[in-house]
Motif scaffolding. Structure first.
Motif, PDB file in Angstrom:
ATOM      1  N   ASP A 210     -19.767  53.612  -6.172  1.00  0.00           N
ATOM      2  CA  ASP A 210     -19.211  53.848  -4.838  1.00  0.00           C
ATOM      3  C   ASP A 210     -19.444  55.288  -4.380  1.00  0.00           C
ATOM      4  O   ASP A 210     -19.741  55.542  -3.206  1.00  0.00           O
ATOM      5  CB  ASP A 210     -17.717  53.528  -4.825  1.00  0.00           C
ATOM      6  CG  ASP A 210     -17.441  52.026  -4.816  1.00  0.00           C
ATOM      7  OD1 ASP A 210     -18.402  51.258  -4.684  1.00  0.00           O
ATOM      8  OD2 ASP A 210     -16.272  51.632  -4.955  1.00  0.00           O
ATOM      9  N   VAL A 214     -21.513  54.503  -1.183  1.00  0.00           N
ATOM     10  CA  VAL A 214     -20.587  54.151  -0.097  1.00  0.00           C
ATOM     11  C   VAL A 214     -20.264  55.388   0.734  1.00  0.00           C
ATOM     12  O   VAL A 214     -19.807  56.398   0.194  1.00  0.00           O
ATOM     13  CB  VAL A 214     -19.288  53.541  -0.657  1.00  0.00           C
ATOM     14  CG1 VAL A 214     -18.304  53.254   0.475  1.00  0.00           C
ATOM     15  CG2 VAL A 214     -19.591  52.256  -1.428  1.00  0.00           C
ATOM     16  N   TRP A 219     -14.740  54.660   2.542  1.00  0.00           N
ATOM     17  CA  TRP A 219     -13.640  54.989   1.639  1.00  0.00           C
ATOM     18  C   TRP A 219     -12.342  55.136   2.434  1.00  0.00           C
ATOM     19  O   TRP A 219     -11.322  54.560   2.076  1.00  0.00           O
ATOM     20  CB  TRP A 219     -13.926  56.302   0.899  1.00  0.00           C
ATOM     21  CG  TRP A 219     -14.843  56.204  -0.270  1.00  0.00           C
ATOM     22  CD1 TRP A 219     -16.204  56.209  -0.253  1.00  0.00           C
ATOM     23  CD2 TRP A 219     -14.472  56.095  -1.655  1.00  0.00           C
ATOM     24  NE1 TRP A 219     -16.703  56.121  -1.531  1.00  0.00           N
ATOM     25  CE2 TRP A 219     -15.668  56.058  -2.408  1.00  0.00           C
ATOM     26  CE3 TRP A 219     -13.245  56.044  -2.321  1.00  0.00           C
ATOM     27  CZ2 TRP A 219     -15.669  55.951  -3.795  1.00  0.00           C
ATOM     28  CZ3 TRP A 219     -13.237  55.952  -3.705  1.00  0.00           C
ATOM     29  CH2 TRP A 219     -14.438  55.903  -4.431  1.00  0.00           C
ATOM     30  N   LEU A 328     -12.113  49.580  -4.922  1.00  0.00           N
ATOM     31  CA  LEU A 328     -13.505  49.900  -5.257  1.00  0.00           C
ATOM     32  C   LEU A 328     -14.465  48.738  -4.968  1.00  0.00           C
ATOM     33  O   LEU A 328     -15.529  48.953  -4.370  1.00  0.00           O
ATOM     34  CB  LEU A 328     -13.600  50.343  -6.715  1.00  0.00           C
ATOM     35  CG  LEU A 328     -12.802  51.619  -7.063  1.00  0.00           C
ATOM     36  CD1 LEU A 328     -12.822  51.873  -8.561  1.00  0.00           C
ATOM     37  CD2 LEU A 328     -13.337  52.817  -6.295  1.00  0.00           C
ATOM     38  N   LEU A 332     -17.251  48.548  -1.624  1.00  0.00           N
ATOM     39  CA  LEU A 332     -18.646  48.281  -1.980  1.00  0.00           C
ATOM     40  C   LEU A 332     -19.143  47.042  -1.251  1.00  0.00           C
ATOM     41  O   LEU A 332     -20.280  47.009  -0.767  1.00  0.00           O
ATOM     42  CB  LEU A 332     -18.769  48.100  -3.496  1.00  0.00           C
ATOM     43  CG  LEU A 332     -20.182  47.985  -4.070  1.00  0.00           C
ATOM     44  CD1 LEU A 332     -21.016  49.217  -3.728  1.00  0.00           C
ATOM     45  CD2 LEU A 332     -20.127  47.774  -5.585  1.00  0.00           C
TER      46      LEU A 332
END
Length: 504
Positions: A210, A214, A219, A328, A332
């Motif tokens: 991540d 990401v 987040w 998480l 993703l």
């Protein structure tokens, strides 16, 4: 380490609790140092010896909800309106786990045995509870999803629709669970160690992936979604939300089926009642009825220490791990939806992220995501499969004197043959539907348990020794569990037989 089996009653007194089951023997609570064989419980001893049963629950948790249902819901509908359901479910379930474990620590009885003390008695509640657990998890969606991941690892491609080989891999993983329990000295300890490795690898791996792929905005969107009260997104069904609520953290009203591991760990009075050993274990004794402690100052002080260890295990490991385990994978998945331009379906969600990362970042990311996915789903498979066997073994051993005579005091003579039988049955059932649809069924059946077991916990825990009894606000939170998860189950039944009560 193993301890010599010794109830060591402090007197000839017994304590009645509920109906239809023998009264509890009375003995002093052990000190944690006595149970774990250490001079003191410092930080190193805490992690090495004392913590652990919550990891078995967490290994199940970071699976069907966190890897399948949560990412599917977020991938289709986004974070807002979904995230708050995840947070509330995780908080309520962690609290419910603590209340289930309170009974185990205070009596040394697995919850399925304790239910037999609730009126009208064990002839109703023990078989009903066994049936609910088997019915909820026999579908094998968690096993089928793991099989899809293994197929993709072996062939480097997503399995075609209806392929038989993923199901064979799923059955092979069930056999692996059987072999792990066979090789163990103490089955609960083997499951703890396996989950330390798998859960730790999964969380570290997901954090690294991540951080690498990401964007920060996702987040923040994921974290904000947990704390943003909002109506569920248009198009999502209450059945989907119910599945997400039911399998966020663990299995809502049915979480009790895993809490018996505190007995096998030796927490509280579990030290006095025994555990189920593996084939390599030396000790075979398991008391058919529980043991509790007297109401005095020394035992009250020991109870407070055990209760603090329980809270540390549940809130420090299980809750934190469950929230990370949902955040998480879902961020993703949201990133995978962005880069692929597609949305996951019930059939594609087990391998959707791996396919999207493959196209964007290369083959190495494809395989890394698949490895994490297989670890996630196998840890779920390990805990659920063993948990079903454990519940039936505990129930049969505790309630049938005739069976105990046939087993000659060794519950393993029931445990392993039943595990093989269950393996065959699940191998047949998992051919019947798409994995995620099977998981949604199991999750909503877990919500059914929330209509029953919180009330039974109120009855049992109110009759424990005074030091172990819940505070008044604990009963209120158990009632909120009933309302929150019960709503989703009632809507699921209405949807199953006709029209849902609520449409978003």
């Amino acid at each position: 380490m193993d301890q010599a089996f010794d109830v060591r009653p402090s007197s000839d007194d017994t304590r009645p609790l509920g109906v239809s089951r023998p009264p509890l023997a009375v003995a002093d609570l052990p000190d944690p140092e006595e149970v774990f064989g250490v001079r003191r419980i410092g930080p190193r001893e805490l992690f090495q010896y004392a913590l652990g049963p919550s990891l078995i629950a967490l290994g199940i948790s970071i699976g069907s909800g966190e890897w399948l249902l949560g990412p599917q819901a977020v991938g289709q509908y986004g974070f807002v309106g979904v995230g708050w359901v995840i947070l509330i479910s995780a908080v309520l379930q962690t609290f419910y786990n603590v209340e289930c474990s309170r009974y185990v620590l205070a009596t040394g009885e697995a919850p399925v045995v304790g239910w037999g003390r609730v009126p009208p008695g064990f002839k109703l509640w023990v078989p009903v509870s066994v049936f609910v657990i088997i019915f909820a998890f026999i579908a094998g969606g968690w096993a089928a999803a793991a099989g899809q991941g293994v197929y993709a690892l072996v062939h480097g491609a997503i399995p075609p629709s209806g392929a038989e080989e993923p199901r064979l891999w799923a059955i092979g993983l069930l056999v692996l669970v059987f072999l792990i329990t066979v090789a163990a000295k103490r089955i609960s300890r083997a499951l703890e160690l396996a989950n330390w490795i798998m859960v730790g690898s999964v969380l570290v791996g997901l954090v690294l992936i991540d951080l690498f792929v990401v964007p920060f905005e996702l987040w923040w969107e994921g974290i904000r979604g947990f704390f943003t009260p909002a109506a569920p997104p248009a198009g999502i069904t209450a059945t989907q939300l119910g599945g997400l609520a039911g399998f966020t953290a663990l299995a809502s009203g049915l979480n009790w089926y895993v809490m018996g591991h505190y007995r096998d760990k030796g927490y509280g009075m579990g030290f006095r009642t025994g555990y189920i050993s593996g084939l390599r274990g030396d000790r075979k004794e398991l008391l058919a009825s529980g043991v509790t402690f007297p109401d005095d100052a020394a035992n009250t002080a020991r109870w407070k220490r055990w209760y603090r260890l329980l809270l540390t295990d549940m809130w420090g490991i299980f809750f934190v791990g469950a929230m990370l385990g949902m955040l998480l994978p879902t961020i993703l998945m949201a990133h995978a939806v962005e880069i692929s331009g597609n949305r996951p379906t019930a059939a594609s969600v087990p391998t959707f992220v791996a396919s999207a990362l493959d196209a964007e970042y290369g083959r190495w990311m494809f395989y890394l995501a698949l490895v994490l996915g297989v670890l996630v789903l196998f840890s779920t498979q390990l805990g659920i499969f063993e948990g079903m066997v454990r519940v039936v073994t505990d129930a049969a051993h505790a309630t049938s004197p005739r069976l105990r005579r046939l087993l000659e005091g060794d519950p393993r003579r029931f445990y392993y043959p039943f595990m093989l039988l269950l393996l065959v049955v699940i191998g047949v059932v998992l051919h019947l539907a798409v994995p995620v649809n099977l998981v949604q069924w199991s999750a909503n059946m877990s919500n059914f348990g929330a209509l029953i077991y919180p009330f039974m916990l109120m009855y049992l825990n109110a009759r424990l020794p005074k030091a172990a009894r819940p505070r008044p606000w604990h009963y209120v939170l158990l009632g909120i569990n009933v309302v929150f998860f019960g709503f989703f189950f009632i809507n699921f039944i209405a949807d199953f037989f006709g029209d849902p009560l609520v449409v978003f």
